[in-house]
Design a protein around this motif. Structure first.
Motif, PDB file in Angstrom:
ATOM      1  N   SER A 218      16.447 -63.141   0.607  1.00  0.00           N
ATOM      2  CA  SER A 218      15.622 -63.343   1.785  1.00  0.00           C
ATOM      3  C   SER A 218      15.768 -62.189   2.773  1.00  0.00           C
ATOM      4  O   SER A 218      16.866 -61.694   3.010  1.00  0.00           O
ATOM      5  CB  SER A 218      16.037 -64.666   2.421  1.00  0.00           C
ATOM      6  OG  SER A 218      15.823 -64.644   3.798  1.00  0.00           O
ATOM      7  N   PHE A 219      14.637 -61.748   3.306  1.00  0.00           N
ATOM      8  CA  PHE A 219      14.643 -60.674   4.308  1.00  0.00           C
ATOM      9  C   PHE A 219      13.798 -61.104   5.500  1.00  0.00           C
ATOM     10  O   PHE A 219      12.695 -61.614   5.327  1.00  0.00           O
ATOM     11  CB  PHE A 219      14.060 -59.384   3.710  1.00  0.00           C
ATOM     12  CG  PHE A 219      14.846 -58.879   2.531  1.00  0.00           C
ATOM     13  CD1 PHE A 219      15.936 -58.042   2.711  1.00  0.00           C
ATOM     14  CD2 PHE A 219      14.503 -59.271   1.243  1.00  0.00           C
ATOM     15  CE1 PHE A 219      16.664 -57.585   1.627  1.00  0.00           C
ATOM     16  CE2 PHE A 219      15.230 -58.818   0.151  1.00  0.00           C
ATOM     17  CZ  PHE A 219      16.319 -57.973   0.338  1.00  0.00           C
ATOM     18  N   LEU A 220      14.351 -60.876   6.685  1.00  0.00           N
ATOM     19  CA  LEU A 220      13.619 -61.290   7.882  1.00  0.00           C
ATOM     20  C   LEU A 220      13.025 -60.082   8.592  1.00  0.00           C
ATOM     21  O   LEU A 220      13.703 -59.071   8.804  1.00  0.00           O
ATOM     22  CB  LEU A 220      14.556 -62.027   8.832  1.00  0.00           C
ATOM     23  CG  LEU A 220      14.917 -63.459   8.425  1.00  0.00           C
ATOM     24  CD1 LEU A 220      16.120 -63.960   9.204  1.00  0.00           C
ATOM     25  CD2 LEU A 220      13.743 -64.392   8.634  1.00  0.00           C
ATOM     26  N   TYR A 221      11.763 -60.219   8.956  1.00  0.00           N
ATOM     27  CA  TYR A 221      11.081 -59.181   9.715  1.00  0.00           C
ATOM     28  C   TYR A 221      10.652 -59.771  11.050  1.00  0.00           C
ATOM     29  O   TYR A 221       9.987 -60.795  11.084  1.00  0.00           O
ATOM     30  CB  TYR A 221       9.870 -58.647   8.938  1.00  0.00           C
ATOM     31  CG  TYR A 221      10.294 -57.864   7.720  1.00  0.00           C
ATOM     32  CD1 TYR A 221      10.516 -58.517   6.510  1.00  0.00           C
ATOM     33  CD2 TYR A 221      10.530 -56.498   7.800  1.00  0.00           C
ATOM     34  CE1 TYR A 221      10.947 -57.806   5.400  1.00  0.00           C
ATOM     35  CE2 TYR A 221      10.954 -55.782   6.697  1.00  0.00           C
ATOM     36  CZ  TYR A 221      11.166 -56.438   5.495  1.00  0.00           C
ATOM     37  OH  TYR A 221      11.600 -55.744   4.410  1.00  0.00           O
ATOM     38  N   GLY A 222      11.045 -59.097  12.121  1.00  0.00           N
ATOM     39  CA  GLY A 222      10.782 -59.678  13.438  1.00  0.00           C
ATOM     40  C   GLY A 222       9.991 -58.771  14.352  1.00  0.00           C
ATOM     41  O   GLY A 222       9.735 -57.615  14.042  1.00  0.00           O
ATOM     42  N   ARG A 223       9.615 -59.338  15.495  1.00  0.00           N
ATOM     43  CA  ARG A 223       8.876 -58.633  16.556  1.00  0.00           C
ATOM     44  C   ARG A 223       7.639 -57.950  15.985  1.00  0.00           C
ATOM     45  O   ARG A 223       7.343 -56.801  16.290  1.00  0.00           O
ATOM     46  CB  ARG A 223       9.767 -57.617  17.252  1.00  0.00           C
ATOM     47  CG  ARG A 223      11.010 -58.253  17.863  1.00  0.00           C
ATOM     48  CD  ARG A 223      11.899 -57.239  18.541  1.00  0.00           C
ATOM     49  NE  ARG A 223      13.149 -57.846  18.951  1.00  0.00           N
ATOM     50  CZ  ARG A 223      14.239 -57.926  18.197  1.00  0.00           C
ATOM     51  NH1 ARG A 223      14.237 -57.426  16.965  1.00  0.00           N
ATOM     52  NH2 ARG A 223      15.327 -58.511  18.641  1.00  0.00           N
TER      53      ARG A 223
ATOM     54  N   ARG B 105      12.720 -54.794  10.051  1.00  0.00           N
ATOM     55  CA  ARG B 105      13.649 -55.722   9.411  1.00  0.00           C
ATOM     56  C   ARG B 105      14.800 -55.989  10.380  1.00  0.00           C
ATOM     57  O   ARG B 105      15.289 -55.084  11.045  1.00  0.00           O
ATOM     58  CB  ARG B 105      14.192 -55.142   8.108  1.00  0.00           C
ATOM     59  CG  ARG B 105      14.900 -56.208   7.266  1.00  0.00           C
ATOM     60  CD  ARG B 105      15.669 -55.606   6.139  1.00  0.00           C
ATOM     61  NE  ARG B 105      14.793 -55.105   5.072  1.00  0.00           N
ATOM     62  CZ  ARG B 105      15.282 -54.604   3.933  1.00  0.00           C
ATOM     63  NH1 ARG B 105      16.589 -54.515   3.738  1.00  0.00           N
ATOM     64  NH2 ARG B 105      14.464 -54.154   3.013  1.00  0.00           N
ATOM     65  N   LEU B 106      15.199 -57.238  10.484  1.00  0.00           N
ATOM     66  CA  LEU B 106      16.281 -57.574  11.407  1.00  0.00           C
ATOM     67  C   LEU B 106      17.576 -56.911  10.936  1.00  0.00           C
ATOM     68  O   LEU B 106      17.909 -56.949   9.750  1.00  0.00           O
ATOM     69  CB  LEU B 106      16.465 -59.093  11.496  1.00  0.00           C
ATOM     70  CG  LEU B 106      15.776 -59.774  12.688  1.00  0.00           C
ATOM     71  CD1 LEU B 106      14.298 -59.442  12.749  1.00  0.00           C
ATOM     72  CD2 LEU B 106      15.962 -61.274  12.660  1.00  0.00           C
ATOM     73  N   SER B 107      18.285 -56.298  11.881  1.00  0.00           N
ATOM     74  CA  SER B 107      19.507 -55.575  11.531  1.00  0.00           C
ATOM     75  C   SER B 107      20.617 -56.560  11.180  1.00  0.00           C
ATOM     76  O   SER B 107      20.525 -57.755  11.459  1.00  0.00           O
ATOM     77  CB  SER B 107      19.948 -54.735  12.725  1.00  0.00           C
ATOM     78  OG  SER B 107      20.339 -55.602  13.773  1.00  0.00           O
TER      79      SER B 107
END
Lengths: 585, 158
Positions: A58-63, A86-88
């Motif tokens: 799973s990878f999260l991408y934000g803003r 990608r969230l750090s």
């Protein structure tokens, strides 16, 4: 590959709709589908897309916005997972140490599709509960040690048992979703993101108590939650999970939704019942308890959203598994809503017993702009401010109560040096005095008198005896008021006096607001050495209080200035200073 | 009272078999199409259901969700919750007041806007926040408040 887009109220407000538009545009003609899910609690990075690869990574991408969403989609089409947005690792630390039960479905399932809940194990607990029978369900809840998550922390099984013991033709299950505590939003997130979990919990409670009607009393301010609850109930009916003789068990159940009309006191259960009956939401003395005489004078079990959301997990995993988490007196997990001056605000679900520091610093990354933390407010208008040197307090019902705050529904407002504690106390007293239903004198008149004193103090008109009068009044209201609202209304004032007495004294004796917040006690001044005379501030000033000649230092007319702060946020040279007390003209 | 309003209230009353108990839902429905609870509406509900007008007004005035005055086409609700307060909601309220030129609870002369301070909207993570009709706006600054209001004005051709 799956794309899960956070589509709760806060996600939508942050621009999830334009992200959806971007992704769908880029994915047109491909097999990729964007799934709309509830809020995953990482509110600080909304709008968020979780990309789950076929191998389950799973990878999260934000803003994200429309452009970056399209970029993300284009990369994915080429078989790449980009680093942009990608969230750090540091941001992902938000999830470390969390244990998600109540929030386990939020951000993972599609709240508008019952199949999504069922695929993730939904309604198996209901089947198990039907085969267990009432006594065994209550026994399991007892073993779990589950206590009411709405604030008071009353053992859930006792409520269920006494409603079960009451003999009546008709009994009711009521879900208190009147989340009125300013600063708390976990119930909204669960109702929007995983409504079936709450409904399943209510039905299991119905089996235990012997009730066949569930009523959800939900805030009208949560239109998306209401919409998704309605959809969920409709879909349950279509699937045969609602109605008569569910799963051929002989058990029948149905739901009703009632929208609240905006009264904080309706979080108190007898006031809520009055409101359900179409009356002004005014509390009555207990006993009789709702479990004996509730809605329509029939036995009624009332629990909070989060309490119900724990039930299916307990039935499936056993009460002992739940009780293995937490502290001696407080079992399981608790959801906290972090907001205020914290770097990464959002929803955090952790086992009871973690310290406030661990939540604020390890999980939420500390304070915005790396400022100094001053206090954490817990329990909203009924709670109190816990000062920074007590933030290693482990979070459970008893330890938080010892500080003078309360666990409450789990709102945590983080405050830094810019927050004035007298102003905070005034803020909460303003709230409770408005929300007091007016029935009992200590609360109705007492909160008003306390508010008047606080208003005087922040205006610089405080008298030396004010602090003692506030303490006196506060103690009398606490003992004399009829219901929980009044009993706890003085807490924000009493705790700030206890831990921040020096700030009260500064306001009263030195006419100084140390946090430089109270507008009557501060003054804006332009530092002539720093001002370049660019005139930006004077153009921005809404009341034309700033004047001067281009390229020479400007000045502020203190009489005209409304201390709105516009000039400070406009000035690129940090030339505007705020004075309070000494140095003021 | 115009018969159209009466018809609409009649339709609402048909939905509920116990008007005493369902009073709040009835008032919510009426407010839904009328925008507020008018004196005429209260009197008509009393006439049709027998629920005393004093009791109806008692309920309508108790809850913050009911309005006894008309609202604008765009109803701006500035959140005054704790997180919003810590992050400067007072200034947002002042800005709305300044831009619209009306006090909280009032309606602009063109009927387009009204604004009020409300308790927590539950969007604390994007504070300060406000809601216009059913849409939430977060991470507000004074500039953003002004531009949101101006873009609505533009859309409406004002």
């Amino acid at each position: 590959m799956r794309f899960l887009l956070g589509y709760g109220s806060c996600g939508i407000a942050s621009g999830a709709q334009t992200v959806l538009k971007g992704l769908e545009k880029a994915f047109e003609g491909t097999d990729y589908i964007v799934e709309k899910v509830g809020c995953n609690g990482l509110c600080f990075a909304e709008p968020i897309v979780e990309v789950v690869t076929d191998s389950g990574e799973s990878f999260l991408y934000g803003r994200l916005n429309e452009t970056t969403a399209i970029e993300l989609a284009e990369s994915v089409k080429k078989g790449e997972l980009p680093l942009n947005n990608r969230l750090s690792d540091e941001e992902m630390a938000f999830l470390n140490g969390q244990k998600r039960i109540v929030l386990s479905g939020c951000g993972k399932i599609d709240p508008e599709n019952i199949e999504s809940y069922i695929e993730n194990g939904g309604y198996t607990a209901l089947k198990t509960a039907l085969s267990m029978g009432a006594e065994k369900i209550i026994e399991e809840i007892k073993i779990s040690g589950l206590r009411g998550r709405g604030g008071a922390g009353f053992p859930t099984y006792i409520k269920w048992q006494s409603a079960r013991n009451s003999v009546a033709e008709e009994k009711y299950i009521v879900c208190n979703a009147d989340e009125g505590d300013p600063g708390a939003f976990m119930d909204r997130a669960v109702l929007e993101g995983d409504p079936h979990r709450v409904l399943e919990g209510m039905m299991i409670s119905g089996i235990a108590v012997g009730a066949s009607t569930g009523i959800i009393y939900v805030r009208a301010e949560y239109p998306l939650a209401v919409k998704r609850l309605k959809m969920a109930i409709e879909q349950m009916r279509e699937k045969g999970i609602l109605g008569d003789n569910i799963f051929d068990s002989g058990f029948s159940f149905d739901f009703r939704i009632m929208m609240g009309a905006g009264a904080f006191v309706c979080g108190e259960e007898t006031a809520l019942l009055a409101s359900l009956g179409g009356n002004r939401g005014m509390p009555v003395t207990k006993p009789p308890f709702p479990a004996q005489k509730g809605f329509r004078k029939q036995p009624t079990n009332i629990n909070n959203v989060e309490t119900f959301a724990n039930v299916s997990w307990i039935i499936e995993n056993g009460g002992a598994a739940f009780a293995s988490m937490g502290t001696d007196g407080s079992k399981g997990t608790k959801v906290f809503a972090l907001a205020g001056r914290v770097k990464r605000g959002g929803l955090v679900e952790v086992p009871m017993g973690l310290t406030i520091n661990e939540i604020v610093f390890d999980i939420c990354g500390g304070i915005k702009e790396d400022a100094e933390i001053k206090a954490v407010q817990m329990g909203g208008p009924s709670g109190g401010c816990i000062p920074k040197d007590m933030l290693d307090t482990p979070i459970d019902y008893e330890n938080i109560a010892k500080t003078g705050a309360i666990m409450g529904s789990g709102g945590m407002i983080v405050m830094d040096e810019k927050t004035c504690m007298v102003d905070m106390a005034k803020f909460f007293m303003d709230f409770t005095s408005k929300e007091s239903c007016g029935k009992c004198v200590p609360c109705r008149i007492g909160t008003t008198r306390m508010l008047e004193i606080l208003e005087r103090i922040v205006k610089g008109e405080g008298e030396e005896s004010d602090i003692e009068t506030l303490v006196d009044l506060g103690e009398s209201i606490k003992t004399g008021a009829l219901c929980g609202l009044g009993n706890s209304a003085p807490n924000p004032v009493l705790t700030t006096i206890k831990y921040f007495r020096n700030e009260y004294e500064a306001h009263i004796k030195e006419k100084c607001c140390p946090a430089k917040k109270c507008t009557a006690l501060i003054e804006y001044k332009i530092d002539a050495n720093k001002c370049k005379g660019c005139s930006l501030c004077s153009k921005k000033c809404p009341v034309e209080a700033i004047s001067g000649q281009i390229k020479s230092p400007y000045t502020i007319d203190a009489q005209k200035c409304i201390r709105c702060g516009e000039c400070i946020s406009t000035c690129k040279f940090g030339a505007i200073e705020v004075l309070s007390g000494e140095g003021m003209e | 009272m115009i018969s159209e309003l009466k018809n609409k209230i009649d339709a609402v009353l048909l939905k509920y078999d116990n008007p005493e108990e369902s009073l709040i839902a009835i008032l919510q429905d009426v407010q839904g199409f009328l925008g507020y609870i008018s004196r005429e509406a209260v009197e008509y509900i009393t006439e049709k259901t027998g629920v005393a007008s004093g009791r109806i007004m008692g309920v309508a005035s108790f809850y913050a969700g009911f309005r006894l005055k008309p609202v604008g086409k765009y109803r701006i609700m500035v959140c005054m919750g704790t997180a919003c307060h810590v992050n400067g909601s007072e200034r947002m309220g002042d800005t709305v007041k300044r831009v619209l030129g009306i006090d909280a609870g009032d309606v602009t002369d063109d009927g387009l806007f009204s604004w009020e301070e409300v308790a927590c909207l539950g969007c604390c993570s994007i504070s300060p926040a406000m809601m216009i009709n059913d849409t939430v706006y977060g991470n507000l600054t004074q500039d953003k408040v002004i531009s949101v209001i101006n873009s609505i004005k533009e859309e409406e051709g004002k």
